[in-house]
Design a protein around this motif. Structure first.
Motif, PDB file in Angstrom:
ATOM      1  N   LEU A 139       0.391   5.160   4.280  1.00 17.46           N
ATOM      2  CA  LEU A 139       0.998   6.402   3.770  1.00 17.46           C
ATOM      3  C   LEU A 139       0.779   7.523   4.771  1.00 17.46           C
ATOM      4  O   LEU A 139      -0.141   7.443   5.603  1.00 17.46           O
ATOM      5  N   MET A 169     -11.254   2.833  -6.748  1.00 22.69           N
ATOM      6  CA  MET A 169     -11.356   3.960  -7.684  1.00 22.69           C
ATOM      7  C   MET A 169     -12.783   4.528  -7.724  1.00 22.69           C
ATOM      8  O   MET A 169     -13.340   4.744  -8.809  1.00 22.69           O
ATOM      9  N   LEU A 220      -9.916   2.972  -0.363  1.00 16.56           N
ATOM     10  CA  LEU A 220     -10.595   1.720  -0.667  1.00 16.56           C
ATOM     11  C   LEU A 220     -11.858   1.686   0.192  1.00 16.56           C
ATOM     12  O   LEU A 220     -11.788   1.921   1.405  1.00 16.56           O
ATOM     13  N   PRO A 247       0.804  -1.236   0.000  1.00 18.01           N
ATOM     14  CA  PRO A 247       0.000   0.000   0.000  1.00 18.01           C
ATOM     15  C   PRO A 247       0.835   1.283   0.000  1.00 18.01           C
ATOM     16  O   PRO A 247       0.320   2.347  -0.322  1.00 18.01           O
ATOM     17  N   SER A 299      -4.123  -3.413  -1.452  1.00 22.96           N
ATOM     18  CA  SER A 299      -4.770  -2.514  -0.493  1.00 22.96           C
ATOM     19  C   SER A 299      -5.889  -3.247   0.258  1.00 22.96           C
ATOM     20  O   SER A 299      -6.168  -2.924   1.419  1.00 22.96           O
TER      21      SER A 299
HETATM   22  C1  LIG Z   1      -5.466   1.320  -9.931  1.00 22.15           C
HETATM   23  S1  LIG Z   1      -6.100   0.647  -8.429  1.00 22.15           S
HETATM   24  C2  LIG Z   1      -4.719  -0.312  -7.940  1.00 22.15           C
HETATM   25  C3  LIG Z   1      -5.051  -1.324  -6.870  1.00 22.15           C
HETATM   26  C4  LIG Z   1      -3.851  -2.127  -6.440  1.00 22.15           C
HETATM   27  N1  LIG Z   1      -3.447  -3.041  -7.483  1.00 22.15           N
HETATM   28  C5  LIG Z   1      -4.149  -2.906  -5.128  1.00 22.15           C
HETATM   29  O1  LIG Z   1      -4.467  -4.089  -5.195  1.00 22.15           O
HETATM   30  O2  LIG Z   1      -4.077  -2.284  -4.081  1.00 22.15           O
HETATM   31  C6  LIG Z   1      -6.054   2.040  -7.373  1.00 22.15           C
HETATM   32  C7  LIG Z   1      -7.093   1.938  -6.268  1.00 22.15           C
HETATM   33  O3  LIG Z   1      -6.617   1.037  -5.260  1.00 22.15           O
HETATM   34  C8  LIG Z   1      -6.955   1.527  -3.963  1.00 22.15           C
HETATM   35  N2  LIG Z   1      -5.689   1.838  -3.269  1.00 22.15           N
HETATM   36  C9  LIG Z   1      -4.442   1.665  -3.739  1.00 22.15           C
HETATM   37  N3  LIG Z   1      -3.518   2.012  -2.813  1.00 22.15           N
HETATM   38  C10 LIG Z   1      -4.221   2.413  -1.718  1.00 22.15           C
HETATM   39  C11 LIG Z   1      -3.843   2.894  -0.419  1.00 22.15           C
HETATM   40  N4  LIG Z   1      -2.574   3.041  -0.065  1.00 22.15           N
HETATM   41  N5  LIG Z   1      -4.829   3.214   0.448  1.00 22.15           N
HETATM   42  C12 LIG Z   1      -6.136   3.064   0.118  1.00 22.15           C
HETATM   43  N6  LIG Z   1      -6.540   2.620  -1.103  1.00 22.15           N
HETATM   44  C13 LIG Z   1      -5.599   2.295  -2.007  1.00 22.15           C
HETATM   45  C14 LIG Z   1      -7.820   2.774  -4.181  1.00 22.15           C
HETATM   46  O4  LIG Z   1      -9.171   2.371  -4.255  1.00 22.15           O
HETATM   47  C15 LIG Z   1      -7.348   3.239  -5.542  1.00 22.15           C
HETATM   48  O5  LIG Z   1      -8.345   4.015  -6.205  1.00 22.15           O
END
Ligand SMILES: C[S@@+](CC[C@H](N)C(=O)[O-])C[C@H]1O[C@@H](n2cnc3c(N)ncnc32)[C@H](O)[C@@H]1O
Length: 250
Positions: free
Chosen positions: A189, A159, A222, A11, A107
């Motif tokens: 983060l 997303m 998320l 994440p 995530s």
């Molecule tokens: C393009 S997708 C990638 C997901 C990634 N492959 C995963 O499995 O975490 C991006 C989305 O993942 C979620 N996301 C990714 N990193 C995150 C984080 N650090 N905190 C919360 N949501 C996160 C959010 O919903 C974001 O809009």
């Protein structure tokens, strides 16, 4: 042969990358990634050159990668890992056997750990559905969010592109009742926040912070919806399971 490694960064917290991912990052000669991973992984990236893949069109990206491969390994550090909603599939196909994919903590895994909740509690949840509201809306004939939001379902929404009030109203019309909801924002983060509430109170809970931009987008949030978030597990289930396990072992 030198390789392009698509490494799941997790994440965002560098403590949550795998040992293999960290070793590859330490041994490569160039890194492709984007904010905020470039900053949070600065310590592991060191003085290697960092490229933002979104600065290149597809053909230029391939040309640059092939040129860099002449000199050594390249790491593509991607959020979570590639299991869900990875933007790199076409690139991986184009690079063929020059690619290796390294799994990471998605995530969803990180949110489950923060909540200390399994996302499909037996007896409460019969299915877990991962969706992107944006993708659903873009594909003609795809079910609407309200068609997926049903009692017994845990929904993981990536997303999100709806303002929170609109999202809540769509979920309510699907579930047909108040339902637990969690918003996991910037997990791992700086600025991490976890909101756990219900469709009735989540808008008020989040009114003091800018989780969503004016268009409703919340790129690093998320959203998890479903009874599994607050249901009390049945203790007798453990004893039944234990008996089954012992029966199979004997
Ligand atoms: C393009 S997708 C990638 C997901 C990634 N492959 C995963 O499995 O975490 C991006 C989305 O993942 C979620 N996301 C990714 N990193 C995150 C984080 N650090 N905190 C919360 N949501 C996160 C959010 O919903 C974001 O809009």
């Amino acid at each position: 042969m030198n390789r392009v490694y698509f490494v799941g960064a997790g994440p965002g917290d560098p403590d949550l990358i795998t040992l293999r991912g960290a070793a590859l990052l330490g041994g490569c000669q160039a890194v492709f990634t984007f904010a905020p991973l470039g900053e949070t992984f600065a310590g592991l990236i060191g003085d290697r050159p960092v490229y933002d893949p979104y600065d290149f069109d597809f053909d230029d990206l391939l040309t640059r990668l092939n040129a860099l491969l002449e000199a050594g390994d390249v790491v593509f550090l991607q959020p979570g890992d590639m299991t869900f909603f990875s933007p790199f599939q076409a690139l991986i196909e184009a690079l063929g056997d020059k690619v290796e994919v390294v799994p990471g903590i998605g995530s969803a895994n990180a949110a489950s750990a923060l909540l200390k909740k399994t996302l499909n509690l037996s007896g409460v949840c019969t299915r877990t559905i991962l969706v992107s509201s944006r993708v659903l809306e873009a594909v003609p004939g795809a079910p609407a969010l309200k068609d997926l939001a049903k009692p017994g379902t845990t929904l993981l929404i990536y997303m999100n592109h709806y303002p929170l009030t609109e999202l809540v109203s769509r979920l309510r019309s699907g579930y047909g009742r108040n339902e637990p909801i969690a918003l996991a924002h910037r997990i791992g983060l700086p600025g991490q926040r976890m909101f756990l509430g219900t469709l009735d109170d989540i808008v008020n809970q989040t009114s003091d912070c800018a989780l969503f931009d004016k268009k409703g987008r919340a790129d690093l949030t998320l959203i998890i919806v479903g009874e599994t978030l607050t249901a009390k597990p049945d203790r007798s289930w453990w004893d039944q399971r234990r008996l089954n396990v012992r029966r199979h072992r004997s």
